[in-house]
Write a protein that holds these residues in place. Structure first.
Motif, PDB file in Angstrom:
ATOM      1  N   LYS A 114       1.729   9.092  -6.215  1.00  0.00           N
ATOM      2  CA  LYS A 114       2.001  10.518  -5.996  1.00  0.00           C
ATOM      3  C   LYS A 114       3.062  11.012  -6.964  1.00  0.00           C
ATOM      4  O   LYS A 114       2.956  12.111  -7.526  1.00  0.00           O
ATOM      5  CB  LYS A 114       2.454  10.757  -4.562  1.00  0.00           C
ATOM      6  N   TYR A 162      -8.017  11.912 -10.047  1.00  0.00           N
ATOM      7  CA  TYR A 162      -8.518  12.618  -8.876  1.00  0.00           C
ATOM      8  C   TYR A 162      -9.576  13.681  -9.163  1.00  0.00           C
ATOM      9  O   TYR A 162     -10.236  14.142  -8.234  1.00  0.00           O
ATOM     10  CB  TYR A 162      -7.355  13.282  -8.127  1.00  0.00           C
ATOM     11  N   GLN A 195      -5.843   6.720   9.061  1.00  0.00           N
ATOM     12  CA  GLN A 195      -6.549   7.800   8.377  1.00  0.00           C
ATOM     13  C   GLN A 195      -7.174   8.779   9.368  1.00  0.00           C
ATOM     14  O   GLN A 195      -7.132   9.996   9.150  1.00  0.00           O
ATOM     15  CB  GLN A 195      -7.647   7.219   7.479  1.00  0.00           C
ATOM     16  N   THR A 213       0.829  -1.206   0.000  1.00  0.00           N
ATOM     17  CA  THR A 213       0.000   0.000   0.000  1.00  0.00           C
ATOM     18  C   THR A 213       0.867   1.261   0.000  1.00  0.00           C
ATOM     19  O   THR A 213       0.613   2.202  -0.765  1.00  0.00           O
ATOM     20  CB  THR A 213      -0.924   0.015   1.237  1.00  0.00           C
ATOM     21  N   ALA A 242       1.023   3.939  -3.051  1.00  0.00           N
ATOM     22  CA  ALA A 242       0.618   5.313  -2.756  1.00  0.00           C
ATOM     23  C   ALA A 242       1.727   6.298  -3.131  1.00  0.00           C
ATOM     24  O   ALA A 242       1.466   7.342  -3.758  1.00  0.00           O
ATOM     25  CB  ALA A 242       0.264   5.452  -1.279  1.00  0.00           C
ATOM     26  N   TYR A 243       2.954   5.969  -2.772  1.00  0.00           N
ATOM     27  CA  TYR A 243       4.072   6.856  -3.092  1.00  0.00           C
ATOM     28  C   TYR A 243       4.312   6.911  -4.600  1.00  0.00           C
ATOM     29  O   TYR A 243       4.547   8.000  -5.166  1.00  0.00           O
ATOM     30  CB  TYR A 243       5.333   6.366  -2.389  1.00  0.00           C
ATOM     31  N   GLY A 267      -3.684   1.329  -1.845  1.00  0.00           N
ATOM     32  CA  GLY A 267      -2.593   2.294  -1.956  1.00  0.00           C
ATOM     33  C   GLY A 267      -2.923   3.409  -2.933  1.00  0.00           C
ATOM     34  O   GLY A 267      -2.640   4.582  -2.670  1.00  0.00           O
ATOM     35  N   LEU A 268      -3.539   3.043  -4.058  1.00  0.00           N
ATOM     36  CA  LEU A 268      -3.942   4.055  -5.033  1.00  0.00           C
ATOM     37  C   LEU A 268      -4.990   4.986  -4.428  1.00  0.00           C
ATOM     38  O   LEU A 268      -4.941   6.204  -4.611  1.00  0.00           O
ATOM     39  CB  LEU A 268      -4.496   3.383  -6.285  1.00  0.00           C
ATOM     40  N   SER A 269      -5.925   4.403  -3.693  1.00  0.00           N
ATOM     41  CA  SER A 269      -6.967   5.210  -3.055  1.00  0.00           C
ATOM     42  C   SER A 269      -6.385   6.142  -1.994  1.00  0.00           C
ATOM     43  O   SER A 269      -6.782   7.314  -1.890  1.00  0.00           O
ATOM     44  CB  SER A 269      -8.022   4.288  -2.423  1.00  0.00           C
ATOM     45  N   LEU A 270      -5.437   5.642  -1.211  1.00  0.00           N
ATOM     46  CA  LEU A 270      -4.851   6.442  -0.130  1.00  0.00           C
ATOM     47  C   LEU A 270      -3.813   7.444  -0.636  1.00  0.00           C
ATOM     48  O   LEU A 270      -3.352   8.288   0.137  1.00  0.00           O
ATOM     49  CB  LEU A 270      -4.204   5.528   0.912  1.00  0.00           C
ATOM     50  N   SER A 271      -3.442   7.353  -1.906  1.00  0.00           N
ATOM     51  CA  SER A 271      -2.435   8.276  -2.430  1.00  0.00           C
ATOM     52  C   SER A 271      -2.902   9.723  -2.335  1.00  0.00           C
ATOM     53  O   SER A 271      -2.072  10.646  -2.294  1.00  0.00           O
ATOM     54  CB  SER A 271      -2.097   7.929  -3.887  1.00  0.00           C
ATOM     55  N   THR A 272      -4.216   9.938  -2.272  1.00  0.00           N
ATOM     56  CA  THR A 272      -4.725  11.306  -2.131  1.00  0.00           C
ATOM     57  C   THR A 272      -4.256  11.936  -0.828  1.00  0.00           C
ATOM     58  O   THR A 272      -4.093  13.156  -0.751  1.00  0.00           O
ATOM     59  CB  THR A 272      -6.264  11.320  -2.178  1.00  0.00           C
TER      60      THR A 272
END
Length: 228
Positions: A27, A49, A217, A19, A23-24, A92-97
Motif C-alpha cells: 500500500k 492493480y 475477508q 501477510t 500488504a502494508y 499479502g500482495l493480493s490482499l493489499s487491495t
C-alpha cells in the motif's frame, strides 16, 4: 501434542504477520496522496492493480496452494516452511487491495472480530469430543461452490450476490476452522520424526491460515467502510 499444536499456531501467526507486513508495504509503495488530499495510485500501483498484471496478483496465491498441497510430501521440512512464508507474502500482495478499498479502522475492526471468532472456534475444535468429520464433505463442497460463484460474480459484479456469498463464506469457514483444528490434532503421532512433525505443523498452519483469511475477508466485506 501440546508442542505440536503450538507449532501449528506459531507458523500460522508468522504467516499472518508476513501477510500483514507485505500488504502494508505494498500500500505504501503503490499509493500516494494528491494535492487535494485524495489517494491516488503510483505507476507501480497502476501496474499491479489496473493492468493485466492484476490477474497474476489475484490468482498467484491459489497457484501456491495447489503447488504446496501436491508437493508437500516430497519437500523437506525447511522447504515446506519457506514455501509457506513465500505464499503468505504473495497473499499479502493480493490482499493489499483491501487496504486501498477499506478504511484502516474497518480493517482493524474486522481483524479483531475474526481473531475472536477464530480463537473460539479453533478452541472448540481442539477440545470437543464430538466427531466433526461428518461435516467435512459438506463444508468442502461449500468451498467449491463459493469459488465457482465468486468467479462468476467477478464478471457479473452483483452487490447482492456478493453480500450473500460473504455471509455463506463466514459460516462455511467458521465450520472449517473447528473441523480443521480437530483434523490437525488427529494428524499428530508421538512417533513422528522431526521432518514429518514439522511438515504436518506447516500444513496445519496453512489450513488454519486459509480459514482465518477467508473469514477476515468476508467480515470486512460485510462490515467495512470504504475509502472516499
Amino acid at each position: 501434542l501440546r508442542s505440536y499444536m503450538l507449532g501449528v499456531y506459531n507458523y500460522m501467526t508468522l504467516g499472518l504477520g508476513v501477510t500483514g507486513l507485505v500488504a502494508y508495504g505494498a500500500k505504501m509503495l503503490t499509493t500516494t496522496t494528491t494535492v487535494a488530499g485524495k489517494m491516488a495510485l503510483t505507476p507501480l500501483g497502476q501496474t499491479l492493480y489496473q493492468s493485466p498484471v492484476k490477474w497474476l496478483v489475484m490468482l498467484a496465491p491459489l497457484a501456491f496452494v495447489f503447488i504446496f498441497s501436491f508437493n508437500i510430501q516430497r519437500m523437506s521440512a525447511a522447504a515446506a516452511r519457506n514455501m509457506f512464508i513465500a505464499f503468505a507474502a504473495v497473499m499479502g500482495l493480493s490482499l493489499s487491495t483491501l487496504l486501498l478499498v477499506f478504511t484502516g479502522e474497518s480493517v482493524a475492526r474486522a481483524f479483531f472480530i475474526t481473531a475472536a471468532t477464530f480463537g473460539g472456534l479453533s478452541l472448540y475444535g481442539y477440545t470437543t469430543r464430538r466427531d466433526l468429520s461428518a461435516f467435512g464433505s459438506f463444508l468442502v463442497m461449500g468451498v467449491i461452490g463459493l469459488i465457482i460463484a465468486s468467479l462468476v460474480n467477478m464478471f457479473v459484479q452483483s452487490s447482492a450476490m456478493q453480500f450473500g456469498l460473504s455471509i455463506l463464506s463466514v459460516l462455511i469457514f467458521a465450520g472449517l476452522t473447528a473441523w480443521d483444528t480437530q483434523s490437525i490434532k488427529e494428524m499428530y503421532y508421538a512417533s513422528d520424526d522431526y521432518e514429518t512433525a514439522t511438515k504436518k505443523s506447516v500444513n496445519g498452519a496453512l489450513m488454519l491460515y486459509l480459514d482465518f483469511v477467508n473469514i477476515f475477508q468476508s467480515i470486512l466485506s460485510l462490515t467495512g467502510s470504504r475509502n472516499d
